[in-house]
Design a protein around this motif. Structure first.
Motif, short mmCIF file in Angstrom:
data_model
loop_
_atom_site.label_atom_id
_atom_site.label_comp_id
_atom_site.label_asym_id
_atom_site.label_seq_id
_atom_site.Cartn_x
_atom_site.Cartn_y
_atom_site.Cartn_z
N GLY A 18 0.85 -1.18 0.00
CA GLY A 18 0.00 0.00 0.00
C GLY A 18 0.88 1.23 0.00
N LYS A 76 -11.91 -4.21 2.71
CA LYS A 76 -10.88 -3.32 2.19
C LYS A 76 -11.41 -1.91 1.95
N PRO A 82 -3.03 -0.58 5.14
CA PRO A 82 -2.80 -1.60 4.10
C PRO A 82 -3.10 -3.00 4.61
N ASP A 103 -3.34 -5.16 -0.82
CA ASP A 103 -2.07 -4.44 -0.85
C ASP A 103 -0.86 -5.37 -0.89
N ILE A 130 1.21 -5.21 -6.92
CA ILE A 130 1.08 -5.78 -5.57
C ILE A 130 2.32 -6.62 -5.25
#
Length: 371
Positions: A18, A76, A82, A103, A130
């Motif tokens: 994140g 989420k 994150p 994330d 990611i």
């Protein structure tokens, strides 16, 4: 207390979970894991928010089914910290949470299955930007490694990790971090030391299944402390059979003691003895509970008598030294006022919160001038 840490951090490449940088000299990230049913969106969101309030940089959530993947998407959208999705066996779950904005993917390439499935997961991670965490655990080593080594060993953990890393190397994917956890301190420490010499990716530290709040804290502090002292580690999780919020608290206390992070109040307190002029233990218990919400770094000393009190107070932002008929308060190392025992905790809490507000205002002014 104000000195820089003498620890020289291991140089690792940087990834981002994140908006949290991991490795490459970034502050060591503290994370925990939810223990609610992921299908219970409200309970899981509530726990994640509690962890975030306690200071968690990253939170991991178990996603065991495709149904859980769909609820993960709902979770989420409702939190800011994150999230790492913990996935085993079914590669399609990883593909789905990647679409839903995860994330980081925590996978074990060895139990994802065929090469084409690993490739599909890596392609999805690459497409969505990611990172992946390779998680190796002494309790779930591959059967051939169990047969080869007879029992879990540091070498077996590292061989398992390198096997999974080679999966990602073949696919030219380098945005990953690795953990090689064991419940045995010596095994975990040896494995991390070996792995730190072989790769330059970030390492996520943990003594897995460390135990309850007290025993797990001790075991984790010894194992993780040894590694952190050597500069090894980019993220940590203190695995406790306790409220996950306690994992965050212990993790930050560990990093604060090594001067690797400075979030919240750093308390210096004596264990108390017959010389004490106030109830040190009761005062400390009350202050820790009341001031749990403070994230601004501050050094506070609470010493029951004049033997060590003035010396500690002179090195603190706020220091309390026991005295008769009243206790002496130091602010920024200088005597400032006296407090009697009747409302000691209330008065001291007020002074600390005033100091926090003053420090925060000063930091805001500095930022404004530099903008």
């Amino acid at each position: 207390m104000h000195m820089q840490s003498p620890i020289q951090r291991r140089q690792s490449r940087q990834i981002h979970v994140g908006n949290v940088p991991v490795g490459g000299g970034a502050p060591i990230a503290v994370q925990s894991m939810t223990n609610t049913d992921t299908l219970d969106v409200a309970a899981t969101v509530a726990q994640i928010r509690q962890l975030e309030a306690a200071g968690a940089d990253i939170v991991r959530v178990s996603v065991p089914t495709m149904e859980a993947a769909e609820t993960f998407g709902q979770i989420k959208r409702q939190v800011a910290v994150p999230l790492v999705a913990d996935i085993h066996f079914d590669y399609k779950i990883a593909l789905r949470v990647a679409e839903l904005g995860v994330d980081c993917l925590r996978i074990n390439p060895g139990n994802i299955g065929r090469e084409d499935r690993v490739r599909a997961v890596v392609d999805a991670a690459r497409e969505h930007g990611i990172p992946i965490r390779i998680g190796v655990n002494a309790g779930s080593l591959e059967k051939d490694l169990q047969k080869k080594y007879g029992e879990p060993t540091p070498e077996a953990l590292v061989e398992s990790a390198m096997r999974h890393i080679e999966h990602l190397d073949r696919l030219d994917f380098q945005d990953f971090k690795v953990s090689v956890k064991a419940s045995d301190v010596f095994m975990a420490v040896a494995a991390y030391r070996q792995l730190a010499q072989r790769i330059d990716q970030p390492l996520h530290l943990g003594i897995t299944e460390a135990g309850g709040l007290r025993s797990g804290t001790v075991k984790s502090s010894i194992g993780l402390g040894m590694l952190l002292m050597e500069g090894i580690g980019d993220t940590i999780r203190v695995s406790l059979a306790a409220d996950p919020v306690e994992e965050i608290k212990v993790g930050y206390d560990m990093l604060k003691s090594l001067r690797l992070r400075s979030k919240g109040i750093n308390f210096v307190a004596c264990p108390s003895c017959s010389r004490q002029n106030f109830d040190v233990i009761g005062t400390m218990n009350a202050l820790e509970e009341r001031l749990d919400d403070i994230m601004t770094p501050l050094d506070v000393s609470v010493i029951g008598c004049v033997v060590n009190g003035p010396g500690e107070a002179k090195e603190s932002d706020i220091g309390l030294t026991g005295g008769d008929p009243a206790n002496l308060v130091y602010i920024d190392g200088k005597p400032a006022s006296k407090l009697r025992n009747d409302h000691l905790v209330d008065d001291l809490e007020a002074l600390i919160r005033d100091k926090v507000r003053e420090k925060e205002a000063r930091e805001r002014d500095t930022i404004a001038r530099e903008a």
